[in-house]
Design a protein around this motif. Structure first.
Motif, PDB file in Angstrom:
ATOM      1  N   VAL A  57       1.112  -1.572  -0.440  1.00 31.67           N
ATOM      2  CA  VAL A  57       0.151   0.276  -0.143  1.00 31.67           C
ATOM      3  C   VAL A  57       0.967   1.226  -0.496  1.00 31.67           C
ATOM      4  N   LEU A  58       0.317   2.294  -0.564  1.00 29.44           N
ATOM      5  CA  LEU A  58       0.836   3.793  -0.529  1.00 29.44           C
ATOM      6  C   LEU A  58       1.666   4.116   0.736  1.00 29.44           C
ATOM      7  N   PRO A  59       2.622   4.435   1.256  1.00 22.68           N
ATOM      8  CA  PRO A  59       3.032   5.146   2.769  1.00 22.68           C
ATOM      9  C   PRO A  59       1.859   6.587   2.720  1.00 22.68           C
ATOM     10  N   LEU A  69       0.030  14.904  -8.414  1.00 24.47           N
ATOM     11  CA  LEU A  69       0.960  14.667  -9.587  1.00 24.47           C
ATOM     12  C   LEU A  69       0.452  14.762 -10.837  1.00 24.47           C
ATOM     13  N   GLY A  70      -0.652  13.510 -10.846  1.00 26.75           N
ATOM     14  CA  GLY A  70      -1.841  13.030 -11.389  1.00 26.75           C
ATOM     15  C   GLY A  70      -2.625  14.440 -12.289  1.00 26.75           C
ATOM     16  N   VAL A 108      -0.532   3.361  -7.112  1.00 25.36           N
ATOM     17  CA  VAL A 108       0.047   4.566  -7.767  1.00 25.36           C
ATOM     18  C   VAL A 108      -1.143   5.084  -9.088  1.00 25.36           C
ATOM     19  N   LYS A 109      -1.028   3.907 -10.198  1.00 25.80           N
ATOM     20  CA  LYS A 109      -1.853   4.126 -11.444  1.00 25.80           C
ATOM     21  C   LYS A 109      -3.275   4.408 -10.002  1.00 25.80           C
ATOM     22  N   GLN A 110      -3.749   3.943  -8.997  1.00 27.38           N
ATOM     23  CA  GLN A 110      -5.167   4.148  -8.897  1.00 27.38           C
ATOM     24  C   GLN A 110      -5.282   5.961  -8.320  1.00 27.38           C
ATOM     25  N   PRO A 119      -7.037   6.873 -17.109  1.00 28.92           N
ATOM     26  CA  PRO A 119      -6.467   5.645 -16.455  1.00 28.92           C
ATOM     27  C   PRO A 119      -5.609   5.370 -17.674  1.00 28.92           C
ATOM     28  N   THR A 120      -6.209   4.986 -19.265  1.00 29.68           N
ATOM     29  CA  THR A 120      -5.850   4.788 -20.335  1.00 29.68           C
ATOM     30  C   THR A 120      -4.594   5.225 -20.302  1.00 29.68           C
ATOM     31  N   ARG A 121      -4.223   6.181 -19.322  1.00 27.42           N
ATOM     32  CA  ARG A 121      -3.110   6.973 -19.953  1.00 27.42           C
ATOM     33  C   ARG A 121      -1.732   6.292 -19.209  1.00 27.42           C
TER      34      ARG A 121
END
Length: 148
Positions: A57-59, A69-70, A108-110, A119-121
């Motif tokens: 899991v993410l920190p 960032l996204g 990270v993607k989520q 998400p397709t990128r």
């Protein structure tokens, strides 16, 4: 002139460790500047997020930084980004390291998608255990389009 001696056959490949991805040749992509806390800048312009060994899991607190960032990547130039995950997992169990790296890449993607990056990128690359044996996920921005 006598014929040259035969060369020794090549050594078999060591399949116990997946090699780390080679950096892309050519000019580096755009840099990710002003990274949120918890992310390290990479020389090629990407960002690295470190994990504790075995943790999927993410920190704590990094989901909002990755969402930011996204948002910034989504507002920038079009193109696909690469999320490359590694795990230092046991060298004797390659599939365990691959599962951990996949879970990290998906987390990270989520988080990037939660910030508005479609998400397709996002291409994920769960590398499992690499020669570097890192516990990290790298985010690479889109490659610049070649001039036509």
């Amino acid at each position: 002139m006598p014929p040259s001696p035969a060369e020794a056959p090549p050594q078999p490949a060591d399949l116990s460790v997946v090699p780390s991805p080679a950096p892309a040749a050519g000019p580096a992509g755009p840099t990710l500047q002003g990274l949120p806390a918890g992310l390290e800048a990479l020389p090629a312009g990407g960002a690295r997020l470190r994990f504790q060994p075995g943790v999927e899991v993410l920190p704590q607190g990094l989901d909002s930084g990755l969402a930011e960032l996204g948002r910034r990547i989504a507002a920038g130039p079009p193109g696909r980004i690469a999320v490359t995950a590694q795990a230092s997992g046991p060298a004797s169990d390659v599939s365990a390291a691959r599962r951990v790296s996949l879970a990290r890449a998906l987390a990270v993607k989520q988080a990037l998608a939660a910030g508005g990056l479609p998400p397709t990128r996002i291409d994920i690359r769960p590398m499992g255990r690499t020669a570097e044996a890192l516990d990290a996920v790298d985010v690479q921005p889109p490659e610049p389009k070649a001039a036509r």
